[in-house]
Design a protein around this motif. Structure first.
Motif, PDB file in Angstrom:
ATOM      1  N   ARG A  99      38.495  54.924  50.448  1.00  0.00           N
ATOM      2  CA  ARG A  99      39.407  55.823  49.750  1.00  0.00           C
ATOM      3  C   ARG A  99      39.819  55.270  48.386  1.00  0.00           C
ATOM      4  NH1 ARG A  99      40.471  59.642  49.171  1.00  0.00           N
ATOM      5  NH2 ARG A  99      42.717  59.889  49.398  1.00  0.00           N
ATOM      6  N   VAL A 100      39.217  54.173  47.977  1.00  0.00           N
ATOM      7  CA  VAL A 100      39.526  53.570  46.677  1.00  0.00           C
ATOM      8  C   VAL A 100      38.463  53.984  45.672  1.00  0.00           C
ATOM      9  CG1 VAL A 100      39.765  51.421  45.392  1.00  0.00           C
ATOM     10  CG2 VAL A 100      40.748  51.619  47.679  1.00  0.00           C
ATOM     11  N   GLN A 101      38.903  54.542  44.531  1.00  0.00           N
ATOM     12  CA  GLN A 101      37.975  54.979  43.497  1.00  0.00           C
ATOM     13  C   GLN A 101      37.576  53.832  42.575  1.00  0.00           C
ATOM     14  OE1 GLN A 101      39.403  57.700  40.293  1.00  0.00           O
ATOM     15  NE2 GLN A 101      37.726  59.047  40.953  1.00  0.00           N
ATOM     16  N   SER A 102      38.561  53.027  42.170  1.00  0.00           N
ATOM     17  CA  SER A 102      38.273  51.898  41.288  1.00  0.00           C
ATOM     18  C   SER A 102      39.352  50.846  41.437  1.00  0.00           C
ATOM     19  CB  SER A 102      38.180  52.356  39.831  1.00  0.00           C
ATOM     20  OG  SER A 102      39.416  52.883  39.384  1.00  0.00           O
TER      21      SER A 102
ATOM     22  N   VAL B 211      43.454  55.341  43.648  1.00  0.00           N
ATOM     23  CA  VAL B 211      43.048  56.041  44.866  1.00  0.00           C
ATOM     24  C   VAL B 211      42.257  57.282  44.474  1.00  0.00           C
ATOM     25  CG1 VAL B 211      43.872  57.124  46.987  1.00  0.00           C
ATOM     26  CG2 VAL B 211      45.121  55.190  46.008  1.00  0.00           C
ATOM     27  N   LYS B 212      41.257  57.626  45.259  1.00  0.00           N
ATOM     28  CA  LYS B 212      40.499  58.842  44.986  1.00  0.00           C
ATOM     29  C   LYS B 212      41.455  60.036  44.954  1.00  0.00           C
ATOM     30  CE  LYS B 212      36.107  57.301  46.976  1.00  0.00           C
ATOM     31  NZ  LYS B 212      35.085  57.524  48.036  1.00  0.00           N
ATOM     32  N   PRO B 213      41.355  60.898  43.936  1.00  0.00           N
ATOM     33  CA  PRO B 213      42.277  62.035  43.826  1.00  0.00           C
ATOM     34  C   PRO B 213      42.270  62.892  45.085  1.00  0.00           C
ATOM     35  CG  PRO B 213      41.006  61.780  41.814  1.00  0.00           C
ATOM     36  CD  PRO B 213      40.406  60.834  42.811  1.00  0.00           C
ATOM     37  N   ASP B 214      43.452  63.371  45.458  1.00  0.00           N
ATOM     38  CA  ASP B 214      43.610  64.154  46.680  1.00  0.00           C
ATOM     39  C   ASP B 214      43.820  65.623  46.347  1.00  0.00           C
ATOM     40  OD1 ASP B 214      43.547  62.114  48.750  1.00  0.00           O
ATOM     41  OD2 ASP B 214      45.441  61.397  47.918  1.00  0.00           O
TER      42      ASP B 214
ATOM     43  N   TYR C 257      50.025  41.707  46.349  1.00  0.00           N
ATOM     44  CA  TYR C 257      50.490  43.036  45.975  1.00  0.00           C
ATOM     45  C   TYR C 257      49.588  43.631  44.906  1.00  0.00           C
ATOM     46  CZ  TYR C 257      54.921  42.884  48.540  1.00  0.00           C
ATOM     47  OH  TYR C 257      55.870  42.856  49.536  1.00  0.00           O
ATOM     48  N   ALA C 258      49.622  44.963  44.822  1.00  0.00           N
ATOM     49  CA  ALA C 258      48.848  45.661  43.797  1.00  0.00           C
ATOM     50  C   ALA C 258      49.573  46.942  43.407  1.00  0.00           C
ATOM     51  CB  ALA C 258      47.448  45.995  44.308  1.00  0.00           C
ATOM     52  N   TYR C 259      49.356  47.360  42.151  1.00  0.00           N
ATOM     53  CA  TYR C 259      49.832  48.672  41.712  1.00  0.00           C
ATOM     54  C   TYR C 259      48.796  49.705  42.156  1.00  0.00           C
ATOM     55  CZ  TYR C 259      53.390  46.466  38.809  1.00  0.00           C
ATOM     56  OH  TYR C 259      54.464  45.747  38.375  1.00  0.00           O
ATOM     57  N   VAL C 260      49.245  50.692  42.911  1.00  0.00           N
ATOM     58  CA  VAL C 260      48.344  51.688  43.484  1.00  0.00           C
ATOM     59  C   VAL C 260      48.682  53.044  42.888  1.00  0.00           C
ATOM     60  CG1 VAL C 260      47.436  52.702  45.604  1.00  0.00           C
ATOM     61  CG2 VAL C 260      48.251  50.329  45.607  1.00  0.00           C
ATOM     62  N   ASN C 261      47.698  53.646  42.204  1.00  0.00           N
ATOM     63  CA  ASN C 261      47.887  54.931  41.532  1.00  0.00           C
ATOM     64  C   ASN C 261      47.396  56.073  42.419  1.00  0.00           C
ATOM     65  OD1 ASN C 261      48.815  53.655  39.128  1.00  0.00           O
ATOM     66  ND2 ASN C 261      46.691  53.244  38.540  1.00  0.00           N
ATOM     67  N   PHE C 262      48.312  57.002  42.750  1.00  0.00           N
ATOM     68  CA  PHE C 262      47.987  58.179  43.545  1.00  0.00           C
ATOM     69  C   PHE C 262      47.956  59.405  42.634  1.00  0.00           C
ATOM     70  CE2 PHE C 262      49.813  55.207  46.521  1.00  0.00           C
ATOM     71  CZ  PHE C 262      49.103  55.390  47.696  1.00  0.00           C
ATOM     72  N   ALA C 263      47.080  60.347  42.944  1.00  0.00           N
ATOM     73  CA  ALA C 263      47.009  61.611  42.203  1.00  0.00           C
ATOM     74  C   ALA C 263      46.759  62.746  43.191  1.00  0.00           C
ATOM     75  CB  ALA C 263      45.896  61.569  41.164  1.00  0.00           C
ATOM     76  N   TYR C 264      47.593  63.782  43.076  1.00  0.00           N
ATOM     77  CA  TYR C 264      47.447  64.962  43.935  1.00  0.00           C
ATOM     78  C   TYR C 264      47.241  66.187  43.054  1.00  0.00           C
ATOM     79  CZ  TYR C 264      48.794  69.001  46.713  1.00  0.00           C
ATOM     80  OH  TYR C 264      48.817  70.236  47.312  1.00  0.00           O
ATOM     81  N   TYR C 265      46.143  66.927  43.317  1.00  0.00           N
ATOM     82  CA  TYR C 265      45.835  68.127  42.553  1.00  0.00           C
ATOM     83  C   TYR C 265      46.286  69.364  43.332  1.00  0.00           C
ATOM     84  CZ  TYR C 265      43.034  65.516  39.193  1.00  0.00           C
ATOM     85  OH  TYR C 265      42.632  64.648  38.204  1.00  0.00           O
ATOM     86  N   PRO C 266      47.313  70.068  42.844  1.00  0.00           N
ATOM     87  CA  PRO C 266      47.759  71.287  43.529  1.00  0.00           C
ATOM     88  C   PRO C 266      46.769  72.428  43.288  1.00  0.00           C
ATOM     89  CG  PRO C 266      48.983  70.998  41.500  1.00  0.00           C
ATOM     90  CD  PRO C 266      48.100  69.788  41.644  1.00  0.00           C
ATOM     91  N   PRO C 267      46.858  73.503  44.060  1.00  0.00           N
ATOM     92  CA  PRO C 267      45.955  74.647  43.856  1.00  0.00           C
ATOM     93  C   PRO C 267      46.039  75.175  42.424  1.00  0.00           C
ATOM     94  CG  PRO C 267      47.126  74.867  45.938  1.00  0.00           C
ATOM     95  CD  PRO C 267      47.745  73.698  45.215  1.00  0.00           C
ATOM     96  N   GLY C 268      44.896  75.340  41.793  1.00  0.00           N
ATOM     97  CA  GLY C 268      44.855  75.836  40.441  1.00  0.00           C
ATOM     98  C   GLY C 268      45.300  74.829  39.402  1.00  0.00           C
TER      99      GLY C 268
END
Length: 422
Positions: free
Chosen positions: A254-257, A269-272, A306-317
């Motif tokens: 689930r890790v993109q980079s 994190v891979k975009p959700d 520890y690590a900084y973990v970047n999350f991204a959530y794409y809502p509909p549209g």
């Protein structure tokens, strides 16, 4: 790109909102605070009164200097308001205890002090059943509150039988789970009315989506049944998303980079996307909790990094949800009880974003929304969707306040899994 990332990481920080009836984190230097039954990081913190049950408390202080941390207990009512009882009436021994087990981090690039305590201590333990707030503070000064954690003490006086069923009501049929609960009291419990019993249902060990039931559907003698769909249904959600951070050198699924900036690990994190319209898929999860683990060390509690973990959530549209705030939901953000998991909408990217500073481990999470104009329960219908057959864990708590009593007692307790019912 690297400069922008650095600026974003500098301004990103956890925030805690102090509330008397919630688990809170008031100090930004505290990370990975967990309270659980000894030996099981994903367990619900509960002990039986006057038993040998042990809870374990773990947390890290990123200030990296030894401090004098103490803890005490606060007895609370069924609704988590403080009890009117004096501490001498529910604590045996000293009113507070120093946390004397700590260790400097080793191997890890991030420097911190790891603190650990086994509760209750023989010199300070609860003498009554009920809801308890564990308060951790500095220098034996209760006004210097650092964080709180909830746990319960049980004095079993009932038998509790439960089942999860698919609701009959067409409104709930596909998206909710119905609970059928039977409580049978013993001779030690003298009720005047059936409403003297209060039943609380926790889904996946969190209090933010809890169900409060104050009247039975059927009652006779010492038998109380709670099966009315109007009061015993809960949104089923779906299985939690996951992120495997047990290694900061190898990319998990689930890790993109991953990159290192000035000796600091940054994980994307891979975009959700939204799962609201996607079909339900079963897989094993931790039901919203997390465990501290590391592949490159012996003891992850003081050797995990520890690590900084970047999350991204794409809502509909790729459009902002009107009138709603989006949160990362799970134990990693205190189940959206505060603003530590609140995401920010990036109009250029069309996504909600959030950076969390997380320790090596295996994490479960979901995306939830809350109304912007009122205090409401987390809602998953727009972000995750619900399916009635989702695997969830449930905890049933039965409370009773005797005639003339000044505090609620916890007299019944059981846990079970919706897919593996016995």
């Amino acid at each position: 790109m690297i400069k922008k990332t650095l600026v974003f990481l500098i301004v990103a920080a956890f925030a805690g909102v102090l509330s008397g009836n919630a688990q809170t984190l008031t100090a930004t230097n505290i990370r990975s605070a967990k309270l659980y039954r000894y030996g099981d990081q994903t367990s619900f913190p509960a002990i039986v009164l006057n038993s040998n049950d042990v809870l374990q408390l773990d947390f890290d202080d990123l200030d990296n200097r030894v401090k004098n941390y103490y803890y005490t207990f606060q007895l609370c009512n069924v609704d988590w308001t403080p009890s009117i009882l004096h501490p001498f009436e529910y604590i045996k021994g000293f009113q507070n205890t120093r946390i004397s087990t700590y260790r400097n981090s080793s191997i890890a690039i991030t420097r911190y002090i790891h603190y650990q305590a086994a509760l209750p201590d023989r010199n300070c333990y609860p003498s009554r059943s009920g809801n308890y707030l564990l308060k951790v503070f500095l220098d034996a000064d209760t006004s210097k509150l650092v964080f709180t954690k909830r746990f319960v003490v049980i004095n079993n006086q009932t038998s509790v039988l439960t089942r999860v069923q698919q609701p009959y009501n067409a409104q709930f049929f596909k998206t909710y789970q119905k609970l059928s609960i039977v409580v049978q009291t013993d001779n030690r419990t003298q009720l005047f009315t059936p409403s003297d019993l209060k039943v609380v249902v926790l889904q996946n060990n969190n209090w933010e989506t809890s169900l409060f039931i104050d009247r039975p559907t059927i009652s006779r003698s010492n038998y109380y049944e709670y099966s009315d769909e109007g009061i015993t249904v809960m949104p089923a959600i779906k299985e939690f998303r996951w992120i495997d951070l047990r290694s900061l050198r190898l990319l998990s699924d689930r890790v993109q980079s991953m990159q290192t900036l000035h000796d600091t690990s940054v994980i994307n994190v891979k975009p959700d996307p939204s799962r609201a319209t996607q079909p339900y898929i079963y897989y094993r999860d931790l039901n919203g909790s997390y465990s501290i683990e590391a592949m490159e060390s012996i003891n992850p509690f003081w050797q995990g990094d520890y690590a900084y973990v970047n999350f991204a959530y794409y809502p509909p549209g790729n459009k902002e949800l009107p009138g709603r705030n989006v949160y990362i939901f799970g134990e990693l953000t205190n189940y959206a009880a505060d603003t530590s998991g609140k995401m920010n909408f990036n109009k250029e990217r069309g996504a909600y974003e959030k950076t969390l500073f997380l320790k090596q481990g295996y994490y479960n999470y979901a995306y939830a929304t809350k109304s912007t104009d009122r205090d409401a329960h987390p809602d998953f219908s727009q972000t995750e969707g619900d399916f009635w057959g989702t695997e969830n864990s449930y905890t049933i708590l039965v409370y009773f306040r005797p005639f003339g009593g000044r505090a609620d007692e916890l007299i019944g307790f059981t846990t079970f899994n919706s897919n593996f019912q016995r």
